[in-house]
Design a protein around this motif. Structure first.
Motif, PDB file in Angstrom:
ATOM      1  N   LYS A  12      30.592 -10.173  22.014  1.00 44.52           N
ATOM      2  CA  LYS A  12      30.289 -10.137  21.098  1.00 44.52           C
ATOM      3  C   LYS A  12      31.388 -11.169  19.351  1.00 44.52           C
ATOM      4  N   GLU A  16      31.663  -5.969  15.533  1.00 46.70           N
ATOM      5  CA  GLU A  16      32.156  -5.284  16.802  1.00 46.70           C
ATOM      6  C   GLU A  16      32.906  -3.454  16.142  1.00 46.70           C
ATOM      7  N   HIS A  17      31.838  -2.741  16.167  1.00 45.77           N
ATOM      8  CA  HIS A  17      32.486  -0.827  15.647  1.00 45.77           C
ATOM      9  C   HIS A  17      32.032  -1.078  13.948  1.00 45.77           C
ATOM     10  N   VAL A  19      29.219  -2.349  12.744  1.00 41.09           N
ATOM     11  CA  VAL A  19      27.615  -3.069  13.320  1.00 41.09           C
ATOM     12  C   VAL A  19      27.868  -0.684  13.405  1.00 41.09           C
ATOM     13  N   VAL A  20      28.356  -0.798  14.090  1.00 36.06           N
ATOM     14  CA  VAL A  20      27.397   1.397  14.349  1.00 36.06           C
ATOM     15  C   VAL A  20      27.475   1.990  12.986  1.00 36.06           C
ATOM     16  N   ALA A 157      25.129   3.529  19.725  1.00 33.36           N
ATOM     17  CA  ALA A 157      25.104   2.302  20.155  1.00 33.36           C
ATOM     18  C   ALA A 157      24.515   1.314  18.637  1.00 33.36           C
ATOM     19  N   SER A 158      25.042   0.669  18.661  1.00 34.82           N
ATOM     20  CA  SER A 158      23.944   0.085  17.296  1.00 34.82           C
ATOM     21  C   SER A 158      23.003  -1.092  18.175  1.00 34.82           C
ATOM     22  N   MET A 160      23.098  -3.990  18.912  1.00 38.79           N
ATOM     23  CA  MET A 160      23.338  -5.559  18.745  1.00 38.79           C
ATOM     24  C   MET A 160      23.050  -6.402  20.387  1.00 38.79           C
ATOM     25  N   ASP A 161      23.484  -5.316  20.859  1.00 38.91           N
ATOM     26  CA  ASP A 161      23.428  -5.445  22.960  1.00 38.91           C
ATOM     27  C   ASP A 161      22.528  -6.236  23.568  1.00 38.91           C
ATOM     28  N   ALA A 289      33.906  -3.320  22.637  1.00 37.79           N
ATOM     29  CA  ALA A 289      34.409  -2.175  21.821  1.00 37.79           C
ATOM     30  C   ALA A 289      35.716  -1.861  22.393  1.00 37.79           C
TER      31      ALA A 289
HETATM   32  C1  MEV Z   1      30.487  -2.744  21.793  1.00 42.49           C
HETATM   33  O1  MEV Z   1      29.499  -3.693  22.923  1.00 42.49           O
HETATM   34  C2  MEV Z   1      29.624  -3.164  20.706  1.00 42.49           C
HETATM   35  C3  MEV Z   1      30.265  -1.855  20.276  1.00 42.49           C
HETATM   36  O2  MEV Z   1      30.067  -2.254  18.377  1.00 42.49           O
HETATM   37  C4  MEV Z   1      29.487   0.084  19.956  1.00 42.49           C
HETATM   38  C5  MEV Z   1      28.061  -0.838  19.503  1.00 42.49           C
HETATM   39  O3  MEV Z   1      28.026  -1.989  18.944  1.00 42.49           O
HETATM   40  O4  MEV Z   1      26.908  -0.278  20.005  1.00 42.49           O
HETATM   41  C6  MEV Z   1      31.518  -1.501  19.977  1.00 42.49           C
END
Ligand code: MEV
Length: 334
Positions: A12, A16-17, A19-20, A157-158, A160-161, A289
């Motif tokens: 990331k 992160e965070h 984006v949730v 969970a976003s 993103m991953d 995270a």
């Molecule tokens: C985790 O890899 C990244 C977070 O933003 C959670 C997510 O995007 O689902 C913390």
């Protein structure tokens, strides 16, 4: 018949965070992969052999009636298997397919380091199951099923991953109420980076829940931090595209400070971040995270020095190429 599918790990870069809660984020695939080998079984069972997922050498059989039989139980494997199980359940439902399969999972990235193993295993399982049962899925469908897997297992969970594990590359991701915006970010200059990791002591689910609790208590305050992260992501995207590495590095440092404010960093991560900066990184931040896990340093012409500094700070460094290919079929044997 045998099918081998692989998906890359994810680092990331920004956002992160936040984006949730709907801000944009930037993430990239790394040149460490997770492999799922699938074979058909004729009794409807799903058998999973997970060699590097959470602990070693565990064989789990999921009976058609939902019963789970664990060959060797070291106690920690069920959470990791949860992603594989859910990915198969959702893919079966989506395809209207009930065939049994045997899956073997191997990973050449460190597990529990925050490098997106759960996304890689979800996406690779979806694609392997579809391929071995003779279905063709588009990337868009794989990413969606992978995301739904993470969402159901983790609660939040976003996309993103799972988007990065599916498409690969360096991506800008922004959730919307319908499909997420997923766009490639073109690099205006190379981004020489080093990842450092330590063992994680909390799961993504726990850390996402932690931020949610903090936001429930200090809503206005936390919303402004989330807004600020969203703002810096947009600036970072422009800076990456223009090749303005100094600005990218500064924004990484600001992003780290804001993640600290959300309470998701820890001393081990901070030690690696400061060590990297002192060794010449032009930007460093925790990545993912938090709660241990990994950090990312931007270090043009200083890769070796920064890797050494991370090792001295008790982390494991990985110098990696960013933006490799997403999920792919490695091998099909009739
Ligand atoms: C985790 O890899 C990244 C977070 O933003 C959670 C997510 O995007 O689902 C913390």
């Amino acid at each position: 018949m045998k099918v081998v599918v692989s998906a890359p790990g994810v680092v990331k870069f920004f956002g992160e965070h936040a984006v949730v809660y709907g801000t944009g984020a930037i993430a990239a695939s790394i040149d460490r992969r997770l492999y799922v080998t699938a074979r058909l079984r004729n009794n409807g069972e799903v058998k999973i052999a997970a060699y590097d997922l959470s602990t070693h050498g565990v064989i789990v059989t999921l009976k058609p009636n939902g019963e789970i039989v664990v060959g060797t139980d070291y106690g920690k494997v069920i959470p990791a298997i949860a992603y594989v199980r859910k990915a198969i359940e959702l893919t079966r439902e989506y395809l209207g397919e009930r065939a049994g399969v045997e899956l073997e999972i191997k990973s050449d990235m460190p597990v529990g380091a925050g490098l997106g193993t759960s996304a890689a295993v979800s996406v690779a399982t979806v694609f392997a199951y579809a391929t071995i049962t003779g279905h063709e899925l588009e990337k868009r469908e794989i990413a969606k099923l992978g995301h739904r897997t993470e969402l159901t297992v983790q609660g939040a969970a976003s996309p993103m991953d799972t988007a990065v594990a599916t498409y690969g590359g360096l991506l800008y991701i922004k959730p919307t109420s319908s499909s997420p915006i997923i766009e490639p970010v073109r690099k205006g200059a190379e981004l020489p980076t080093v990842i450092g990791y330590v063992k994680r002591v909390a799961t993504t689910k726990e850390l996402v829940a932690w931020v949610r609790k903090l936001r429930d208590k200090y809503t206005k305050l936390i919303d402004q931090i989330i807004w600020a992260i969203g703002e810096l992501v947009e600036r970072a995207r422009v800076a990456i595209e223009k090749g303005e590495l100094g600005t990218v590095g500064e924004l990484m440092n600001i992003n780290h400070g804001l993640l600290e404010a959300l309470g998701v960093s820890d001393k081990r991560l901070n030690d690696m971040v400061y060590a990297a900066r002192m060794a010449g990184a032009i930007g460093a931040k925790l990545s993912g995270a938090g709660g241990g896990g990994c950090m990312l340093a931007l270090a043009p012409n200083k890769l070796k020095e920064v890797a050494a500094a991370i090792a001295i700070a008790n982390g494991t460094p990985i110098i990696t190429e960013l933006g490799v290919e997403g999920v792919r079929v490695e091998k099909v044997e009739k």
